[in-house]
Design a protein around this motif. Structure first.
Motif, PDB file in Angstrom:
ATOM      1  N   ASP A 100     -10.951   5.022  -4.242  1.00 34.10           N
ATOM      2  CA  ASP A 100     -10.330   3.750  -3.884  1.00 34.10           C
ATOM      3  C   ASP A 100      -9.516   3.864  -2.592  1.00 34.10           C
ATOM      4  N   THR A 101      -9.421   5.060  -2.063  1.00 34.86           N
ATOM      5  CA  THR A 101      -8.668   5.286  -0.833  1.00 34.86           C
ATOM      6  C   THR A 101      -9.333   4.619   0.350  1.00 34.86           C
ATOM      7  N   GLY A 130       0.822  -1.202   0.000  1.00 36.69           N
ATOM      8  CA  GLY A 130       0.000   0.000   0.000  1.00 36.69           C
ATOM      9  C   GLY A 130       0.856   1.253   0.000  1.00 36.69           C
ATOM     10  N   GLY A 131       0.206   2.380  -0.184  1.00 37.11           N
ATOM     11  CA  GLY A 131       0.934   3.643  -0.181  1.00 37.11           C
ATOM     12  C   GLY A 131       0.134   4.735  -0.840  1.00 37.11           C
ATOM     13  N   GLN A 135     -12.272  -1.784   3.252  1.00 38.08           N
ATOM     14  CA  GLN A 135     -13.294  -1.256   4.142  1.00 38.08           C
ATOM     15  C   GLN A 135     -13.014   0.197   4.446  1.00 38.08           C
ATOM     16  N   ALA A 136     -13.919   1.047   4.035  1.00 41.38           N
ATOM     17  CA  ALA A 136     -13.832   2.467   4.344  1.00 41.38           C
ATOM     18  C   ALA A 136     -14.502   2.721   5.685  1.00 41.38           C
ATOM     19  N   GLN A 138      -2.821   0.368   3.978  1.00 38.51           N
ATOM     20  CA  GLN A 138      -3.514   1.594   3.578  1.00 38.51           C
ATOM     21  C   GLN A 138      -3.165   1.959   2.141  1.00 38.51           C
ATOM     22  N   VAL A 139      -4.176   2.269   1.371  1.00 41.75           N
ATOM     23  CA  VAL A 139      -3.998   2.792   0.019  1.00 41.75           C
ATOM     24  C   VAL A 139      -4.623   4.179  -0.032  1.00 41.75           C
TER      25      VAL A 139
END
Length: 124
Positions: free
Chosen positions: A90-91, A9-10, A39-40, A119-120
Motif C-alpha cells: 500500500d506504500t 499520510g505518514g 499511484q505508484a 505519502q503513505v
C-alpha cells in the motif's frame, strides 16, 4: 475552481491504520463526487473509492474493498479515507480528486480537480 488538500499520510507498520483527509475549498458548488486514488512509480493511477456529494453513495475499487472506508464530515468540506490492515504494497502517494458532474466512478479520467498527494509508507 475547487481546491483539494490531502493530509494524514505518514509511516505506519504493517497491519496498522491511517486516516487520510481531503480538505475541500474554493467554489464548492462546482464539484460533485470525491474520490481517492493512489499511484505508484511507473504505474497507472488506481482508483480506490469515491463518495457522492450527498454522501449517500459510495463505490470502491478492488484494492480497497474490505480494508478502506470513505466518508465525509457533516459540513461536506472534508472527505476521509480510513485505511485499515495496511500492507507494505500500500506504500505510495495517495490523492483525492473531484468531478464536475454527478457521476459515481473510480476511473481517474472523470476527475477534474486534484490535490497534490500525501505519502503513505507501510514498513516495519
Amino acid at each position: 475552481q475547487v481546491h483539494l488538500v490531502e493530509s494524514g499520510g505518514g509511516l505506519v507498520r504493517p497491519g496498522g491504520s491511517l486516516r487520510l483527509s481531503c480538505s475541500i475549498s474554493g467554489f464548492t458548488l462546482d464539484y460533485y463526487t470525491v474520490g481517492w486514488f493512489r499511484q505508484a512509480p511507473g504505474k497507472e493511477r488506481e482508483g480506490l473509492a469515491c463518495l457522492s456529494k450527498n454522501a449517500f453513495s459510495t463505490r470502491y475499487g478492488d484494492s480497497a474493498k474490505g480494508r478502506f472506508t470513505i466518508s465525509k464530515d457533516g459540513a461536506e468540506r472534508t472527505v476521509y479515507l480510513q485505511m485499515d490492515s495496511l500492507k507494505p504494497e500500500d506504500t505510495t502517494v495517495y490523492y483525492c480528486a473531484s468531478t464536475r458532474w454527478d457521476i459515481m466512478t473510480t476511473k481517474a479520467d472523470h476527475y477534474v480537480y486534484w490535490g497534490q498527494g500525501t505519502q503513505v509508507t507501510v514498513s516495519s
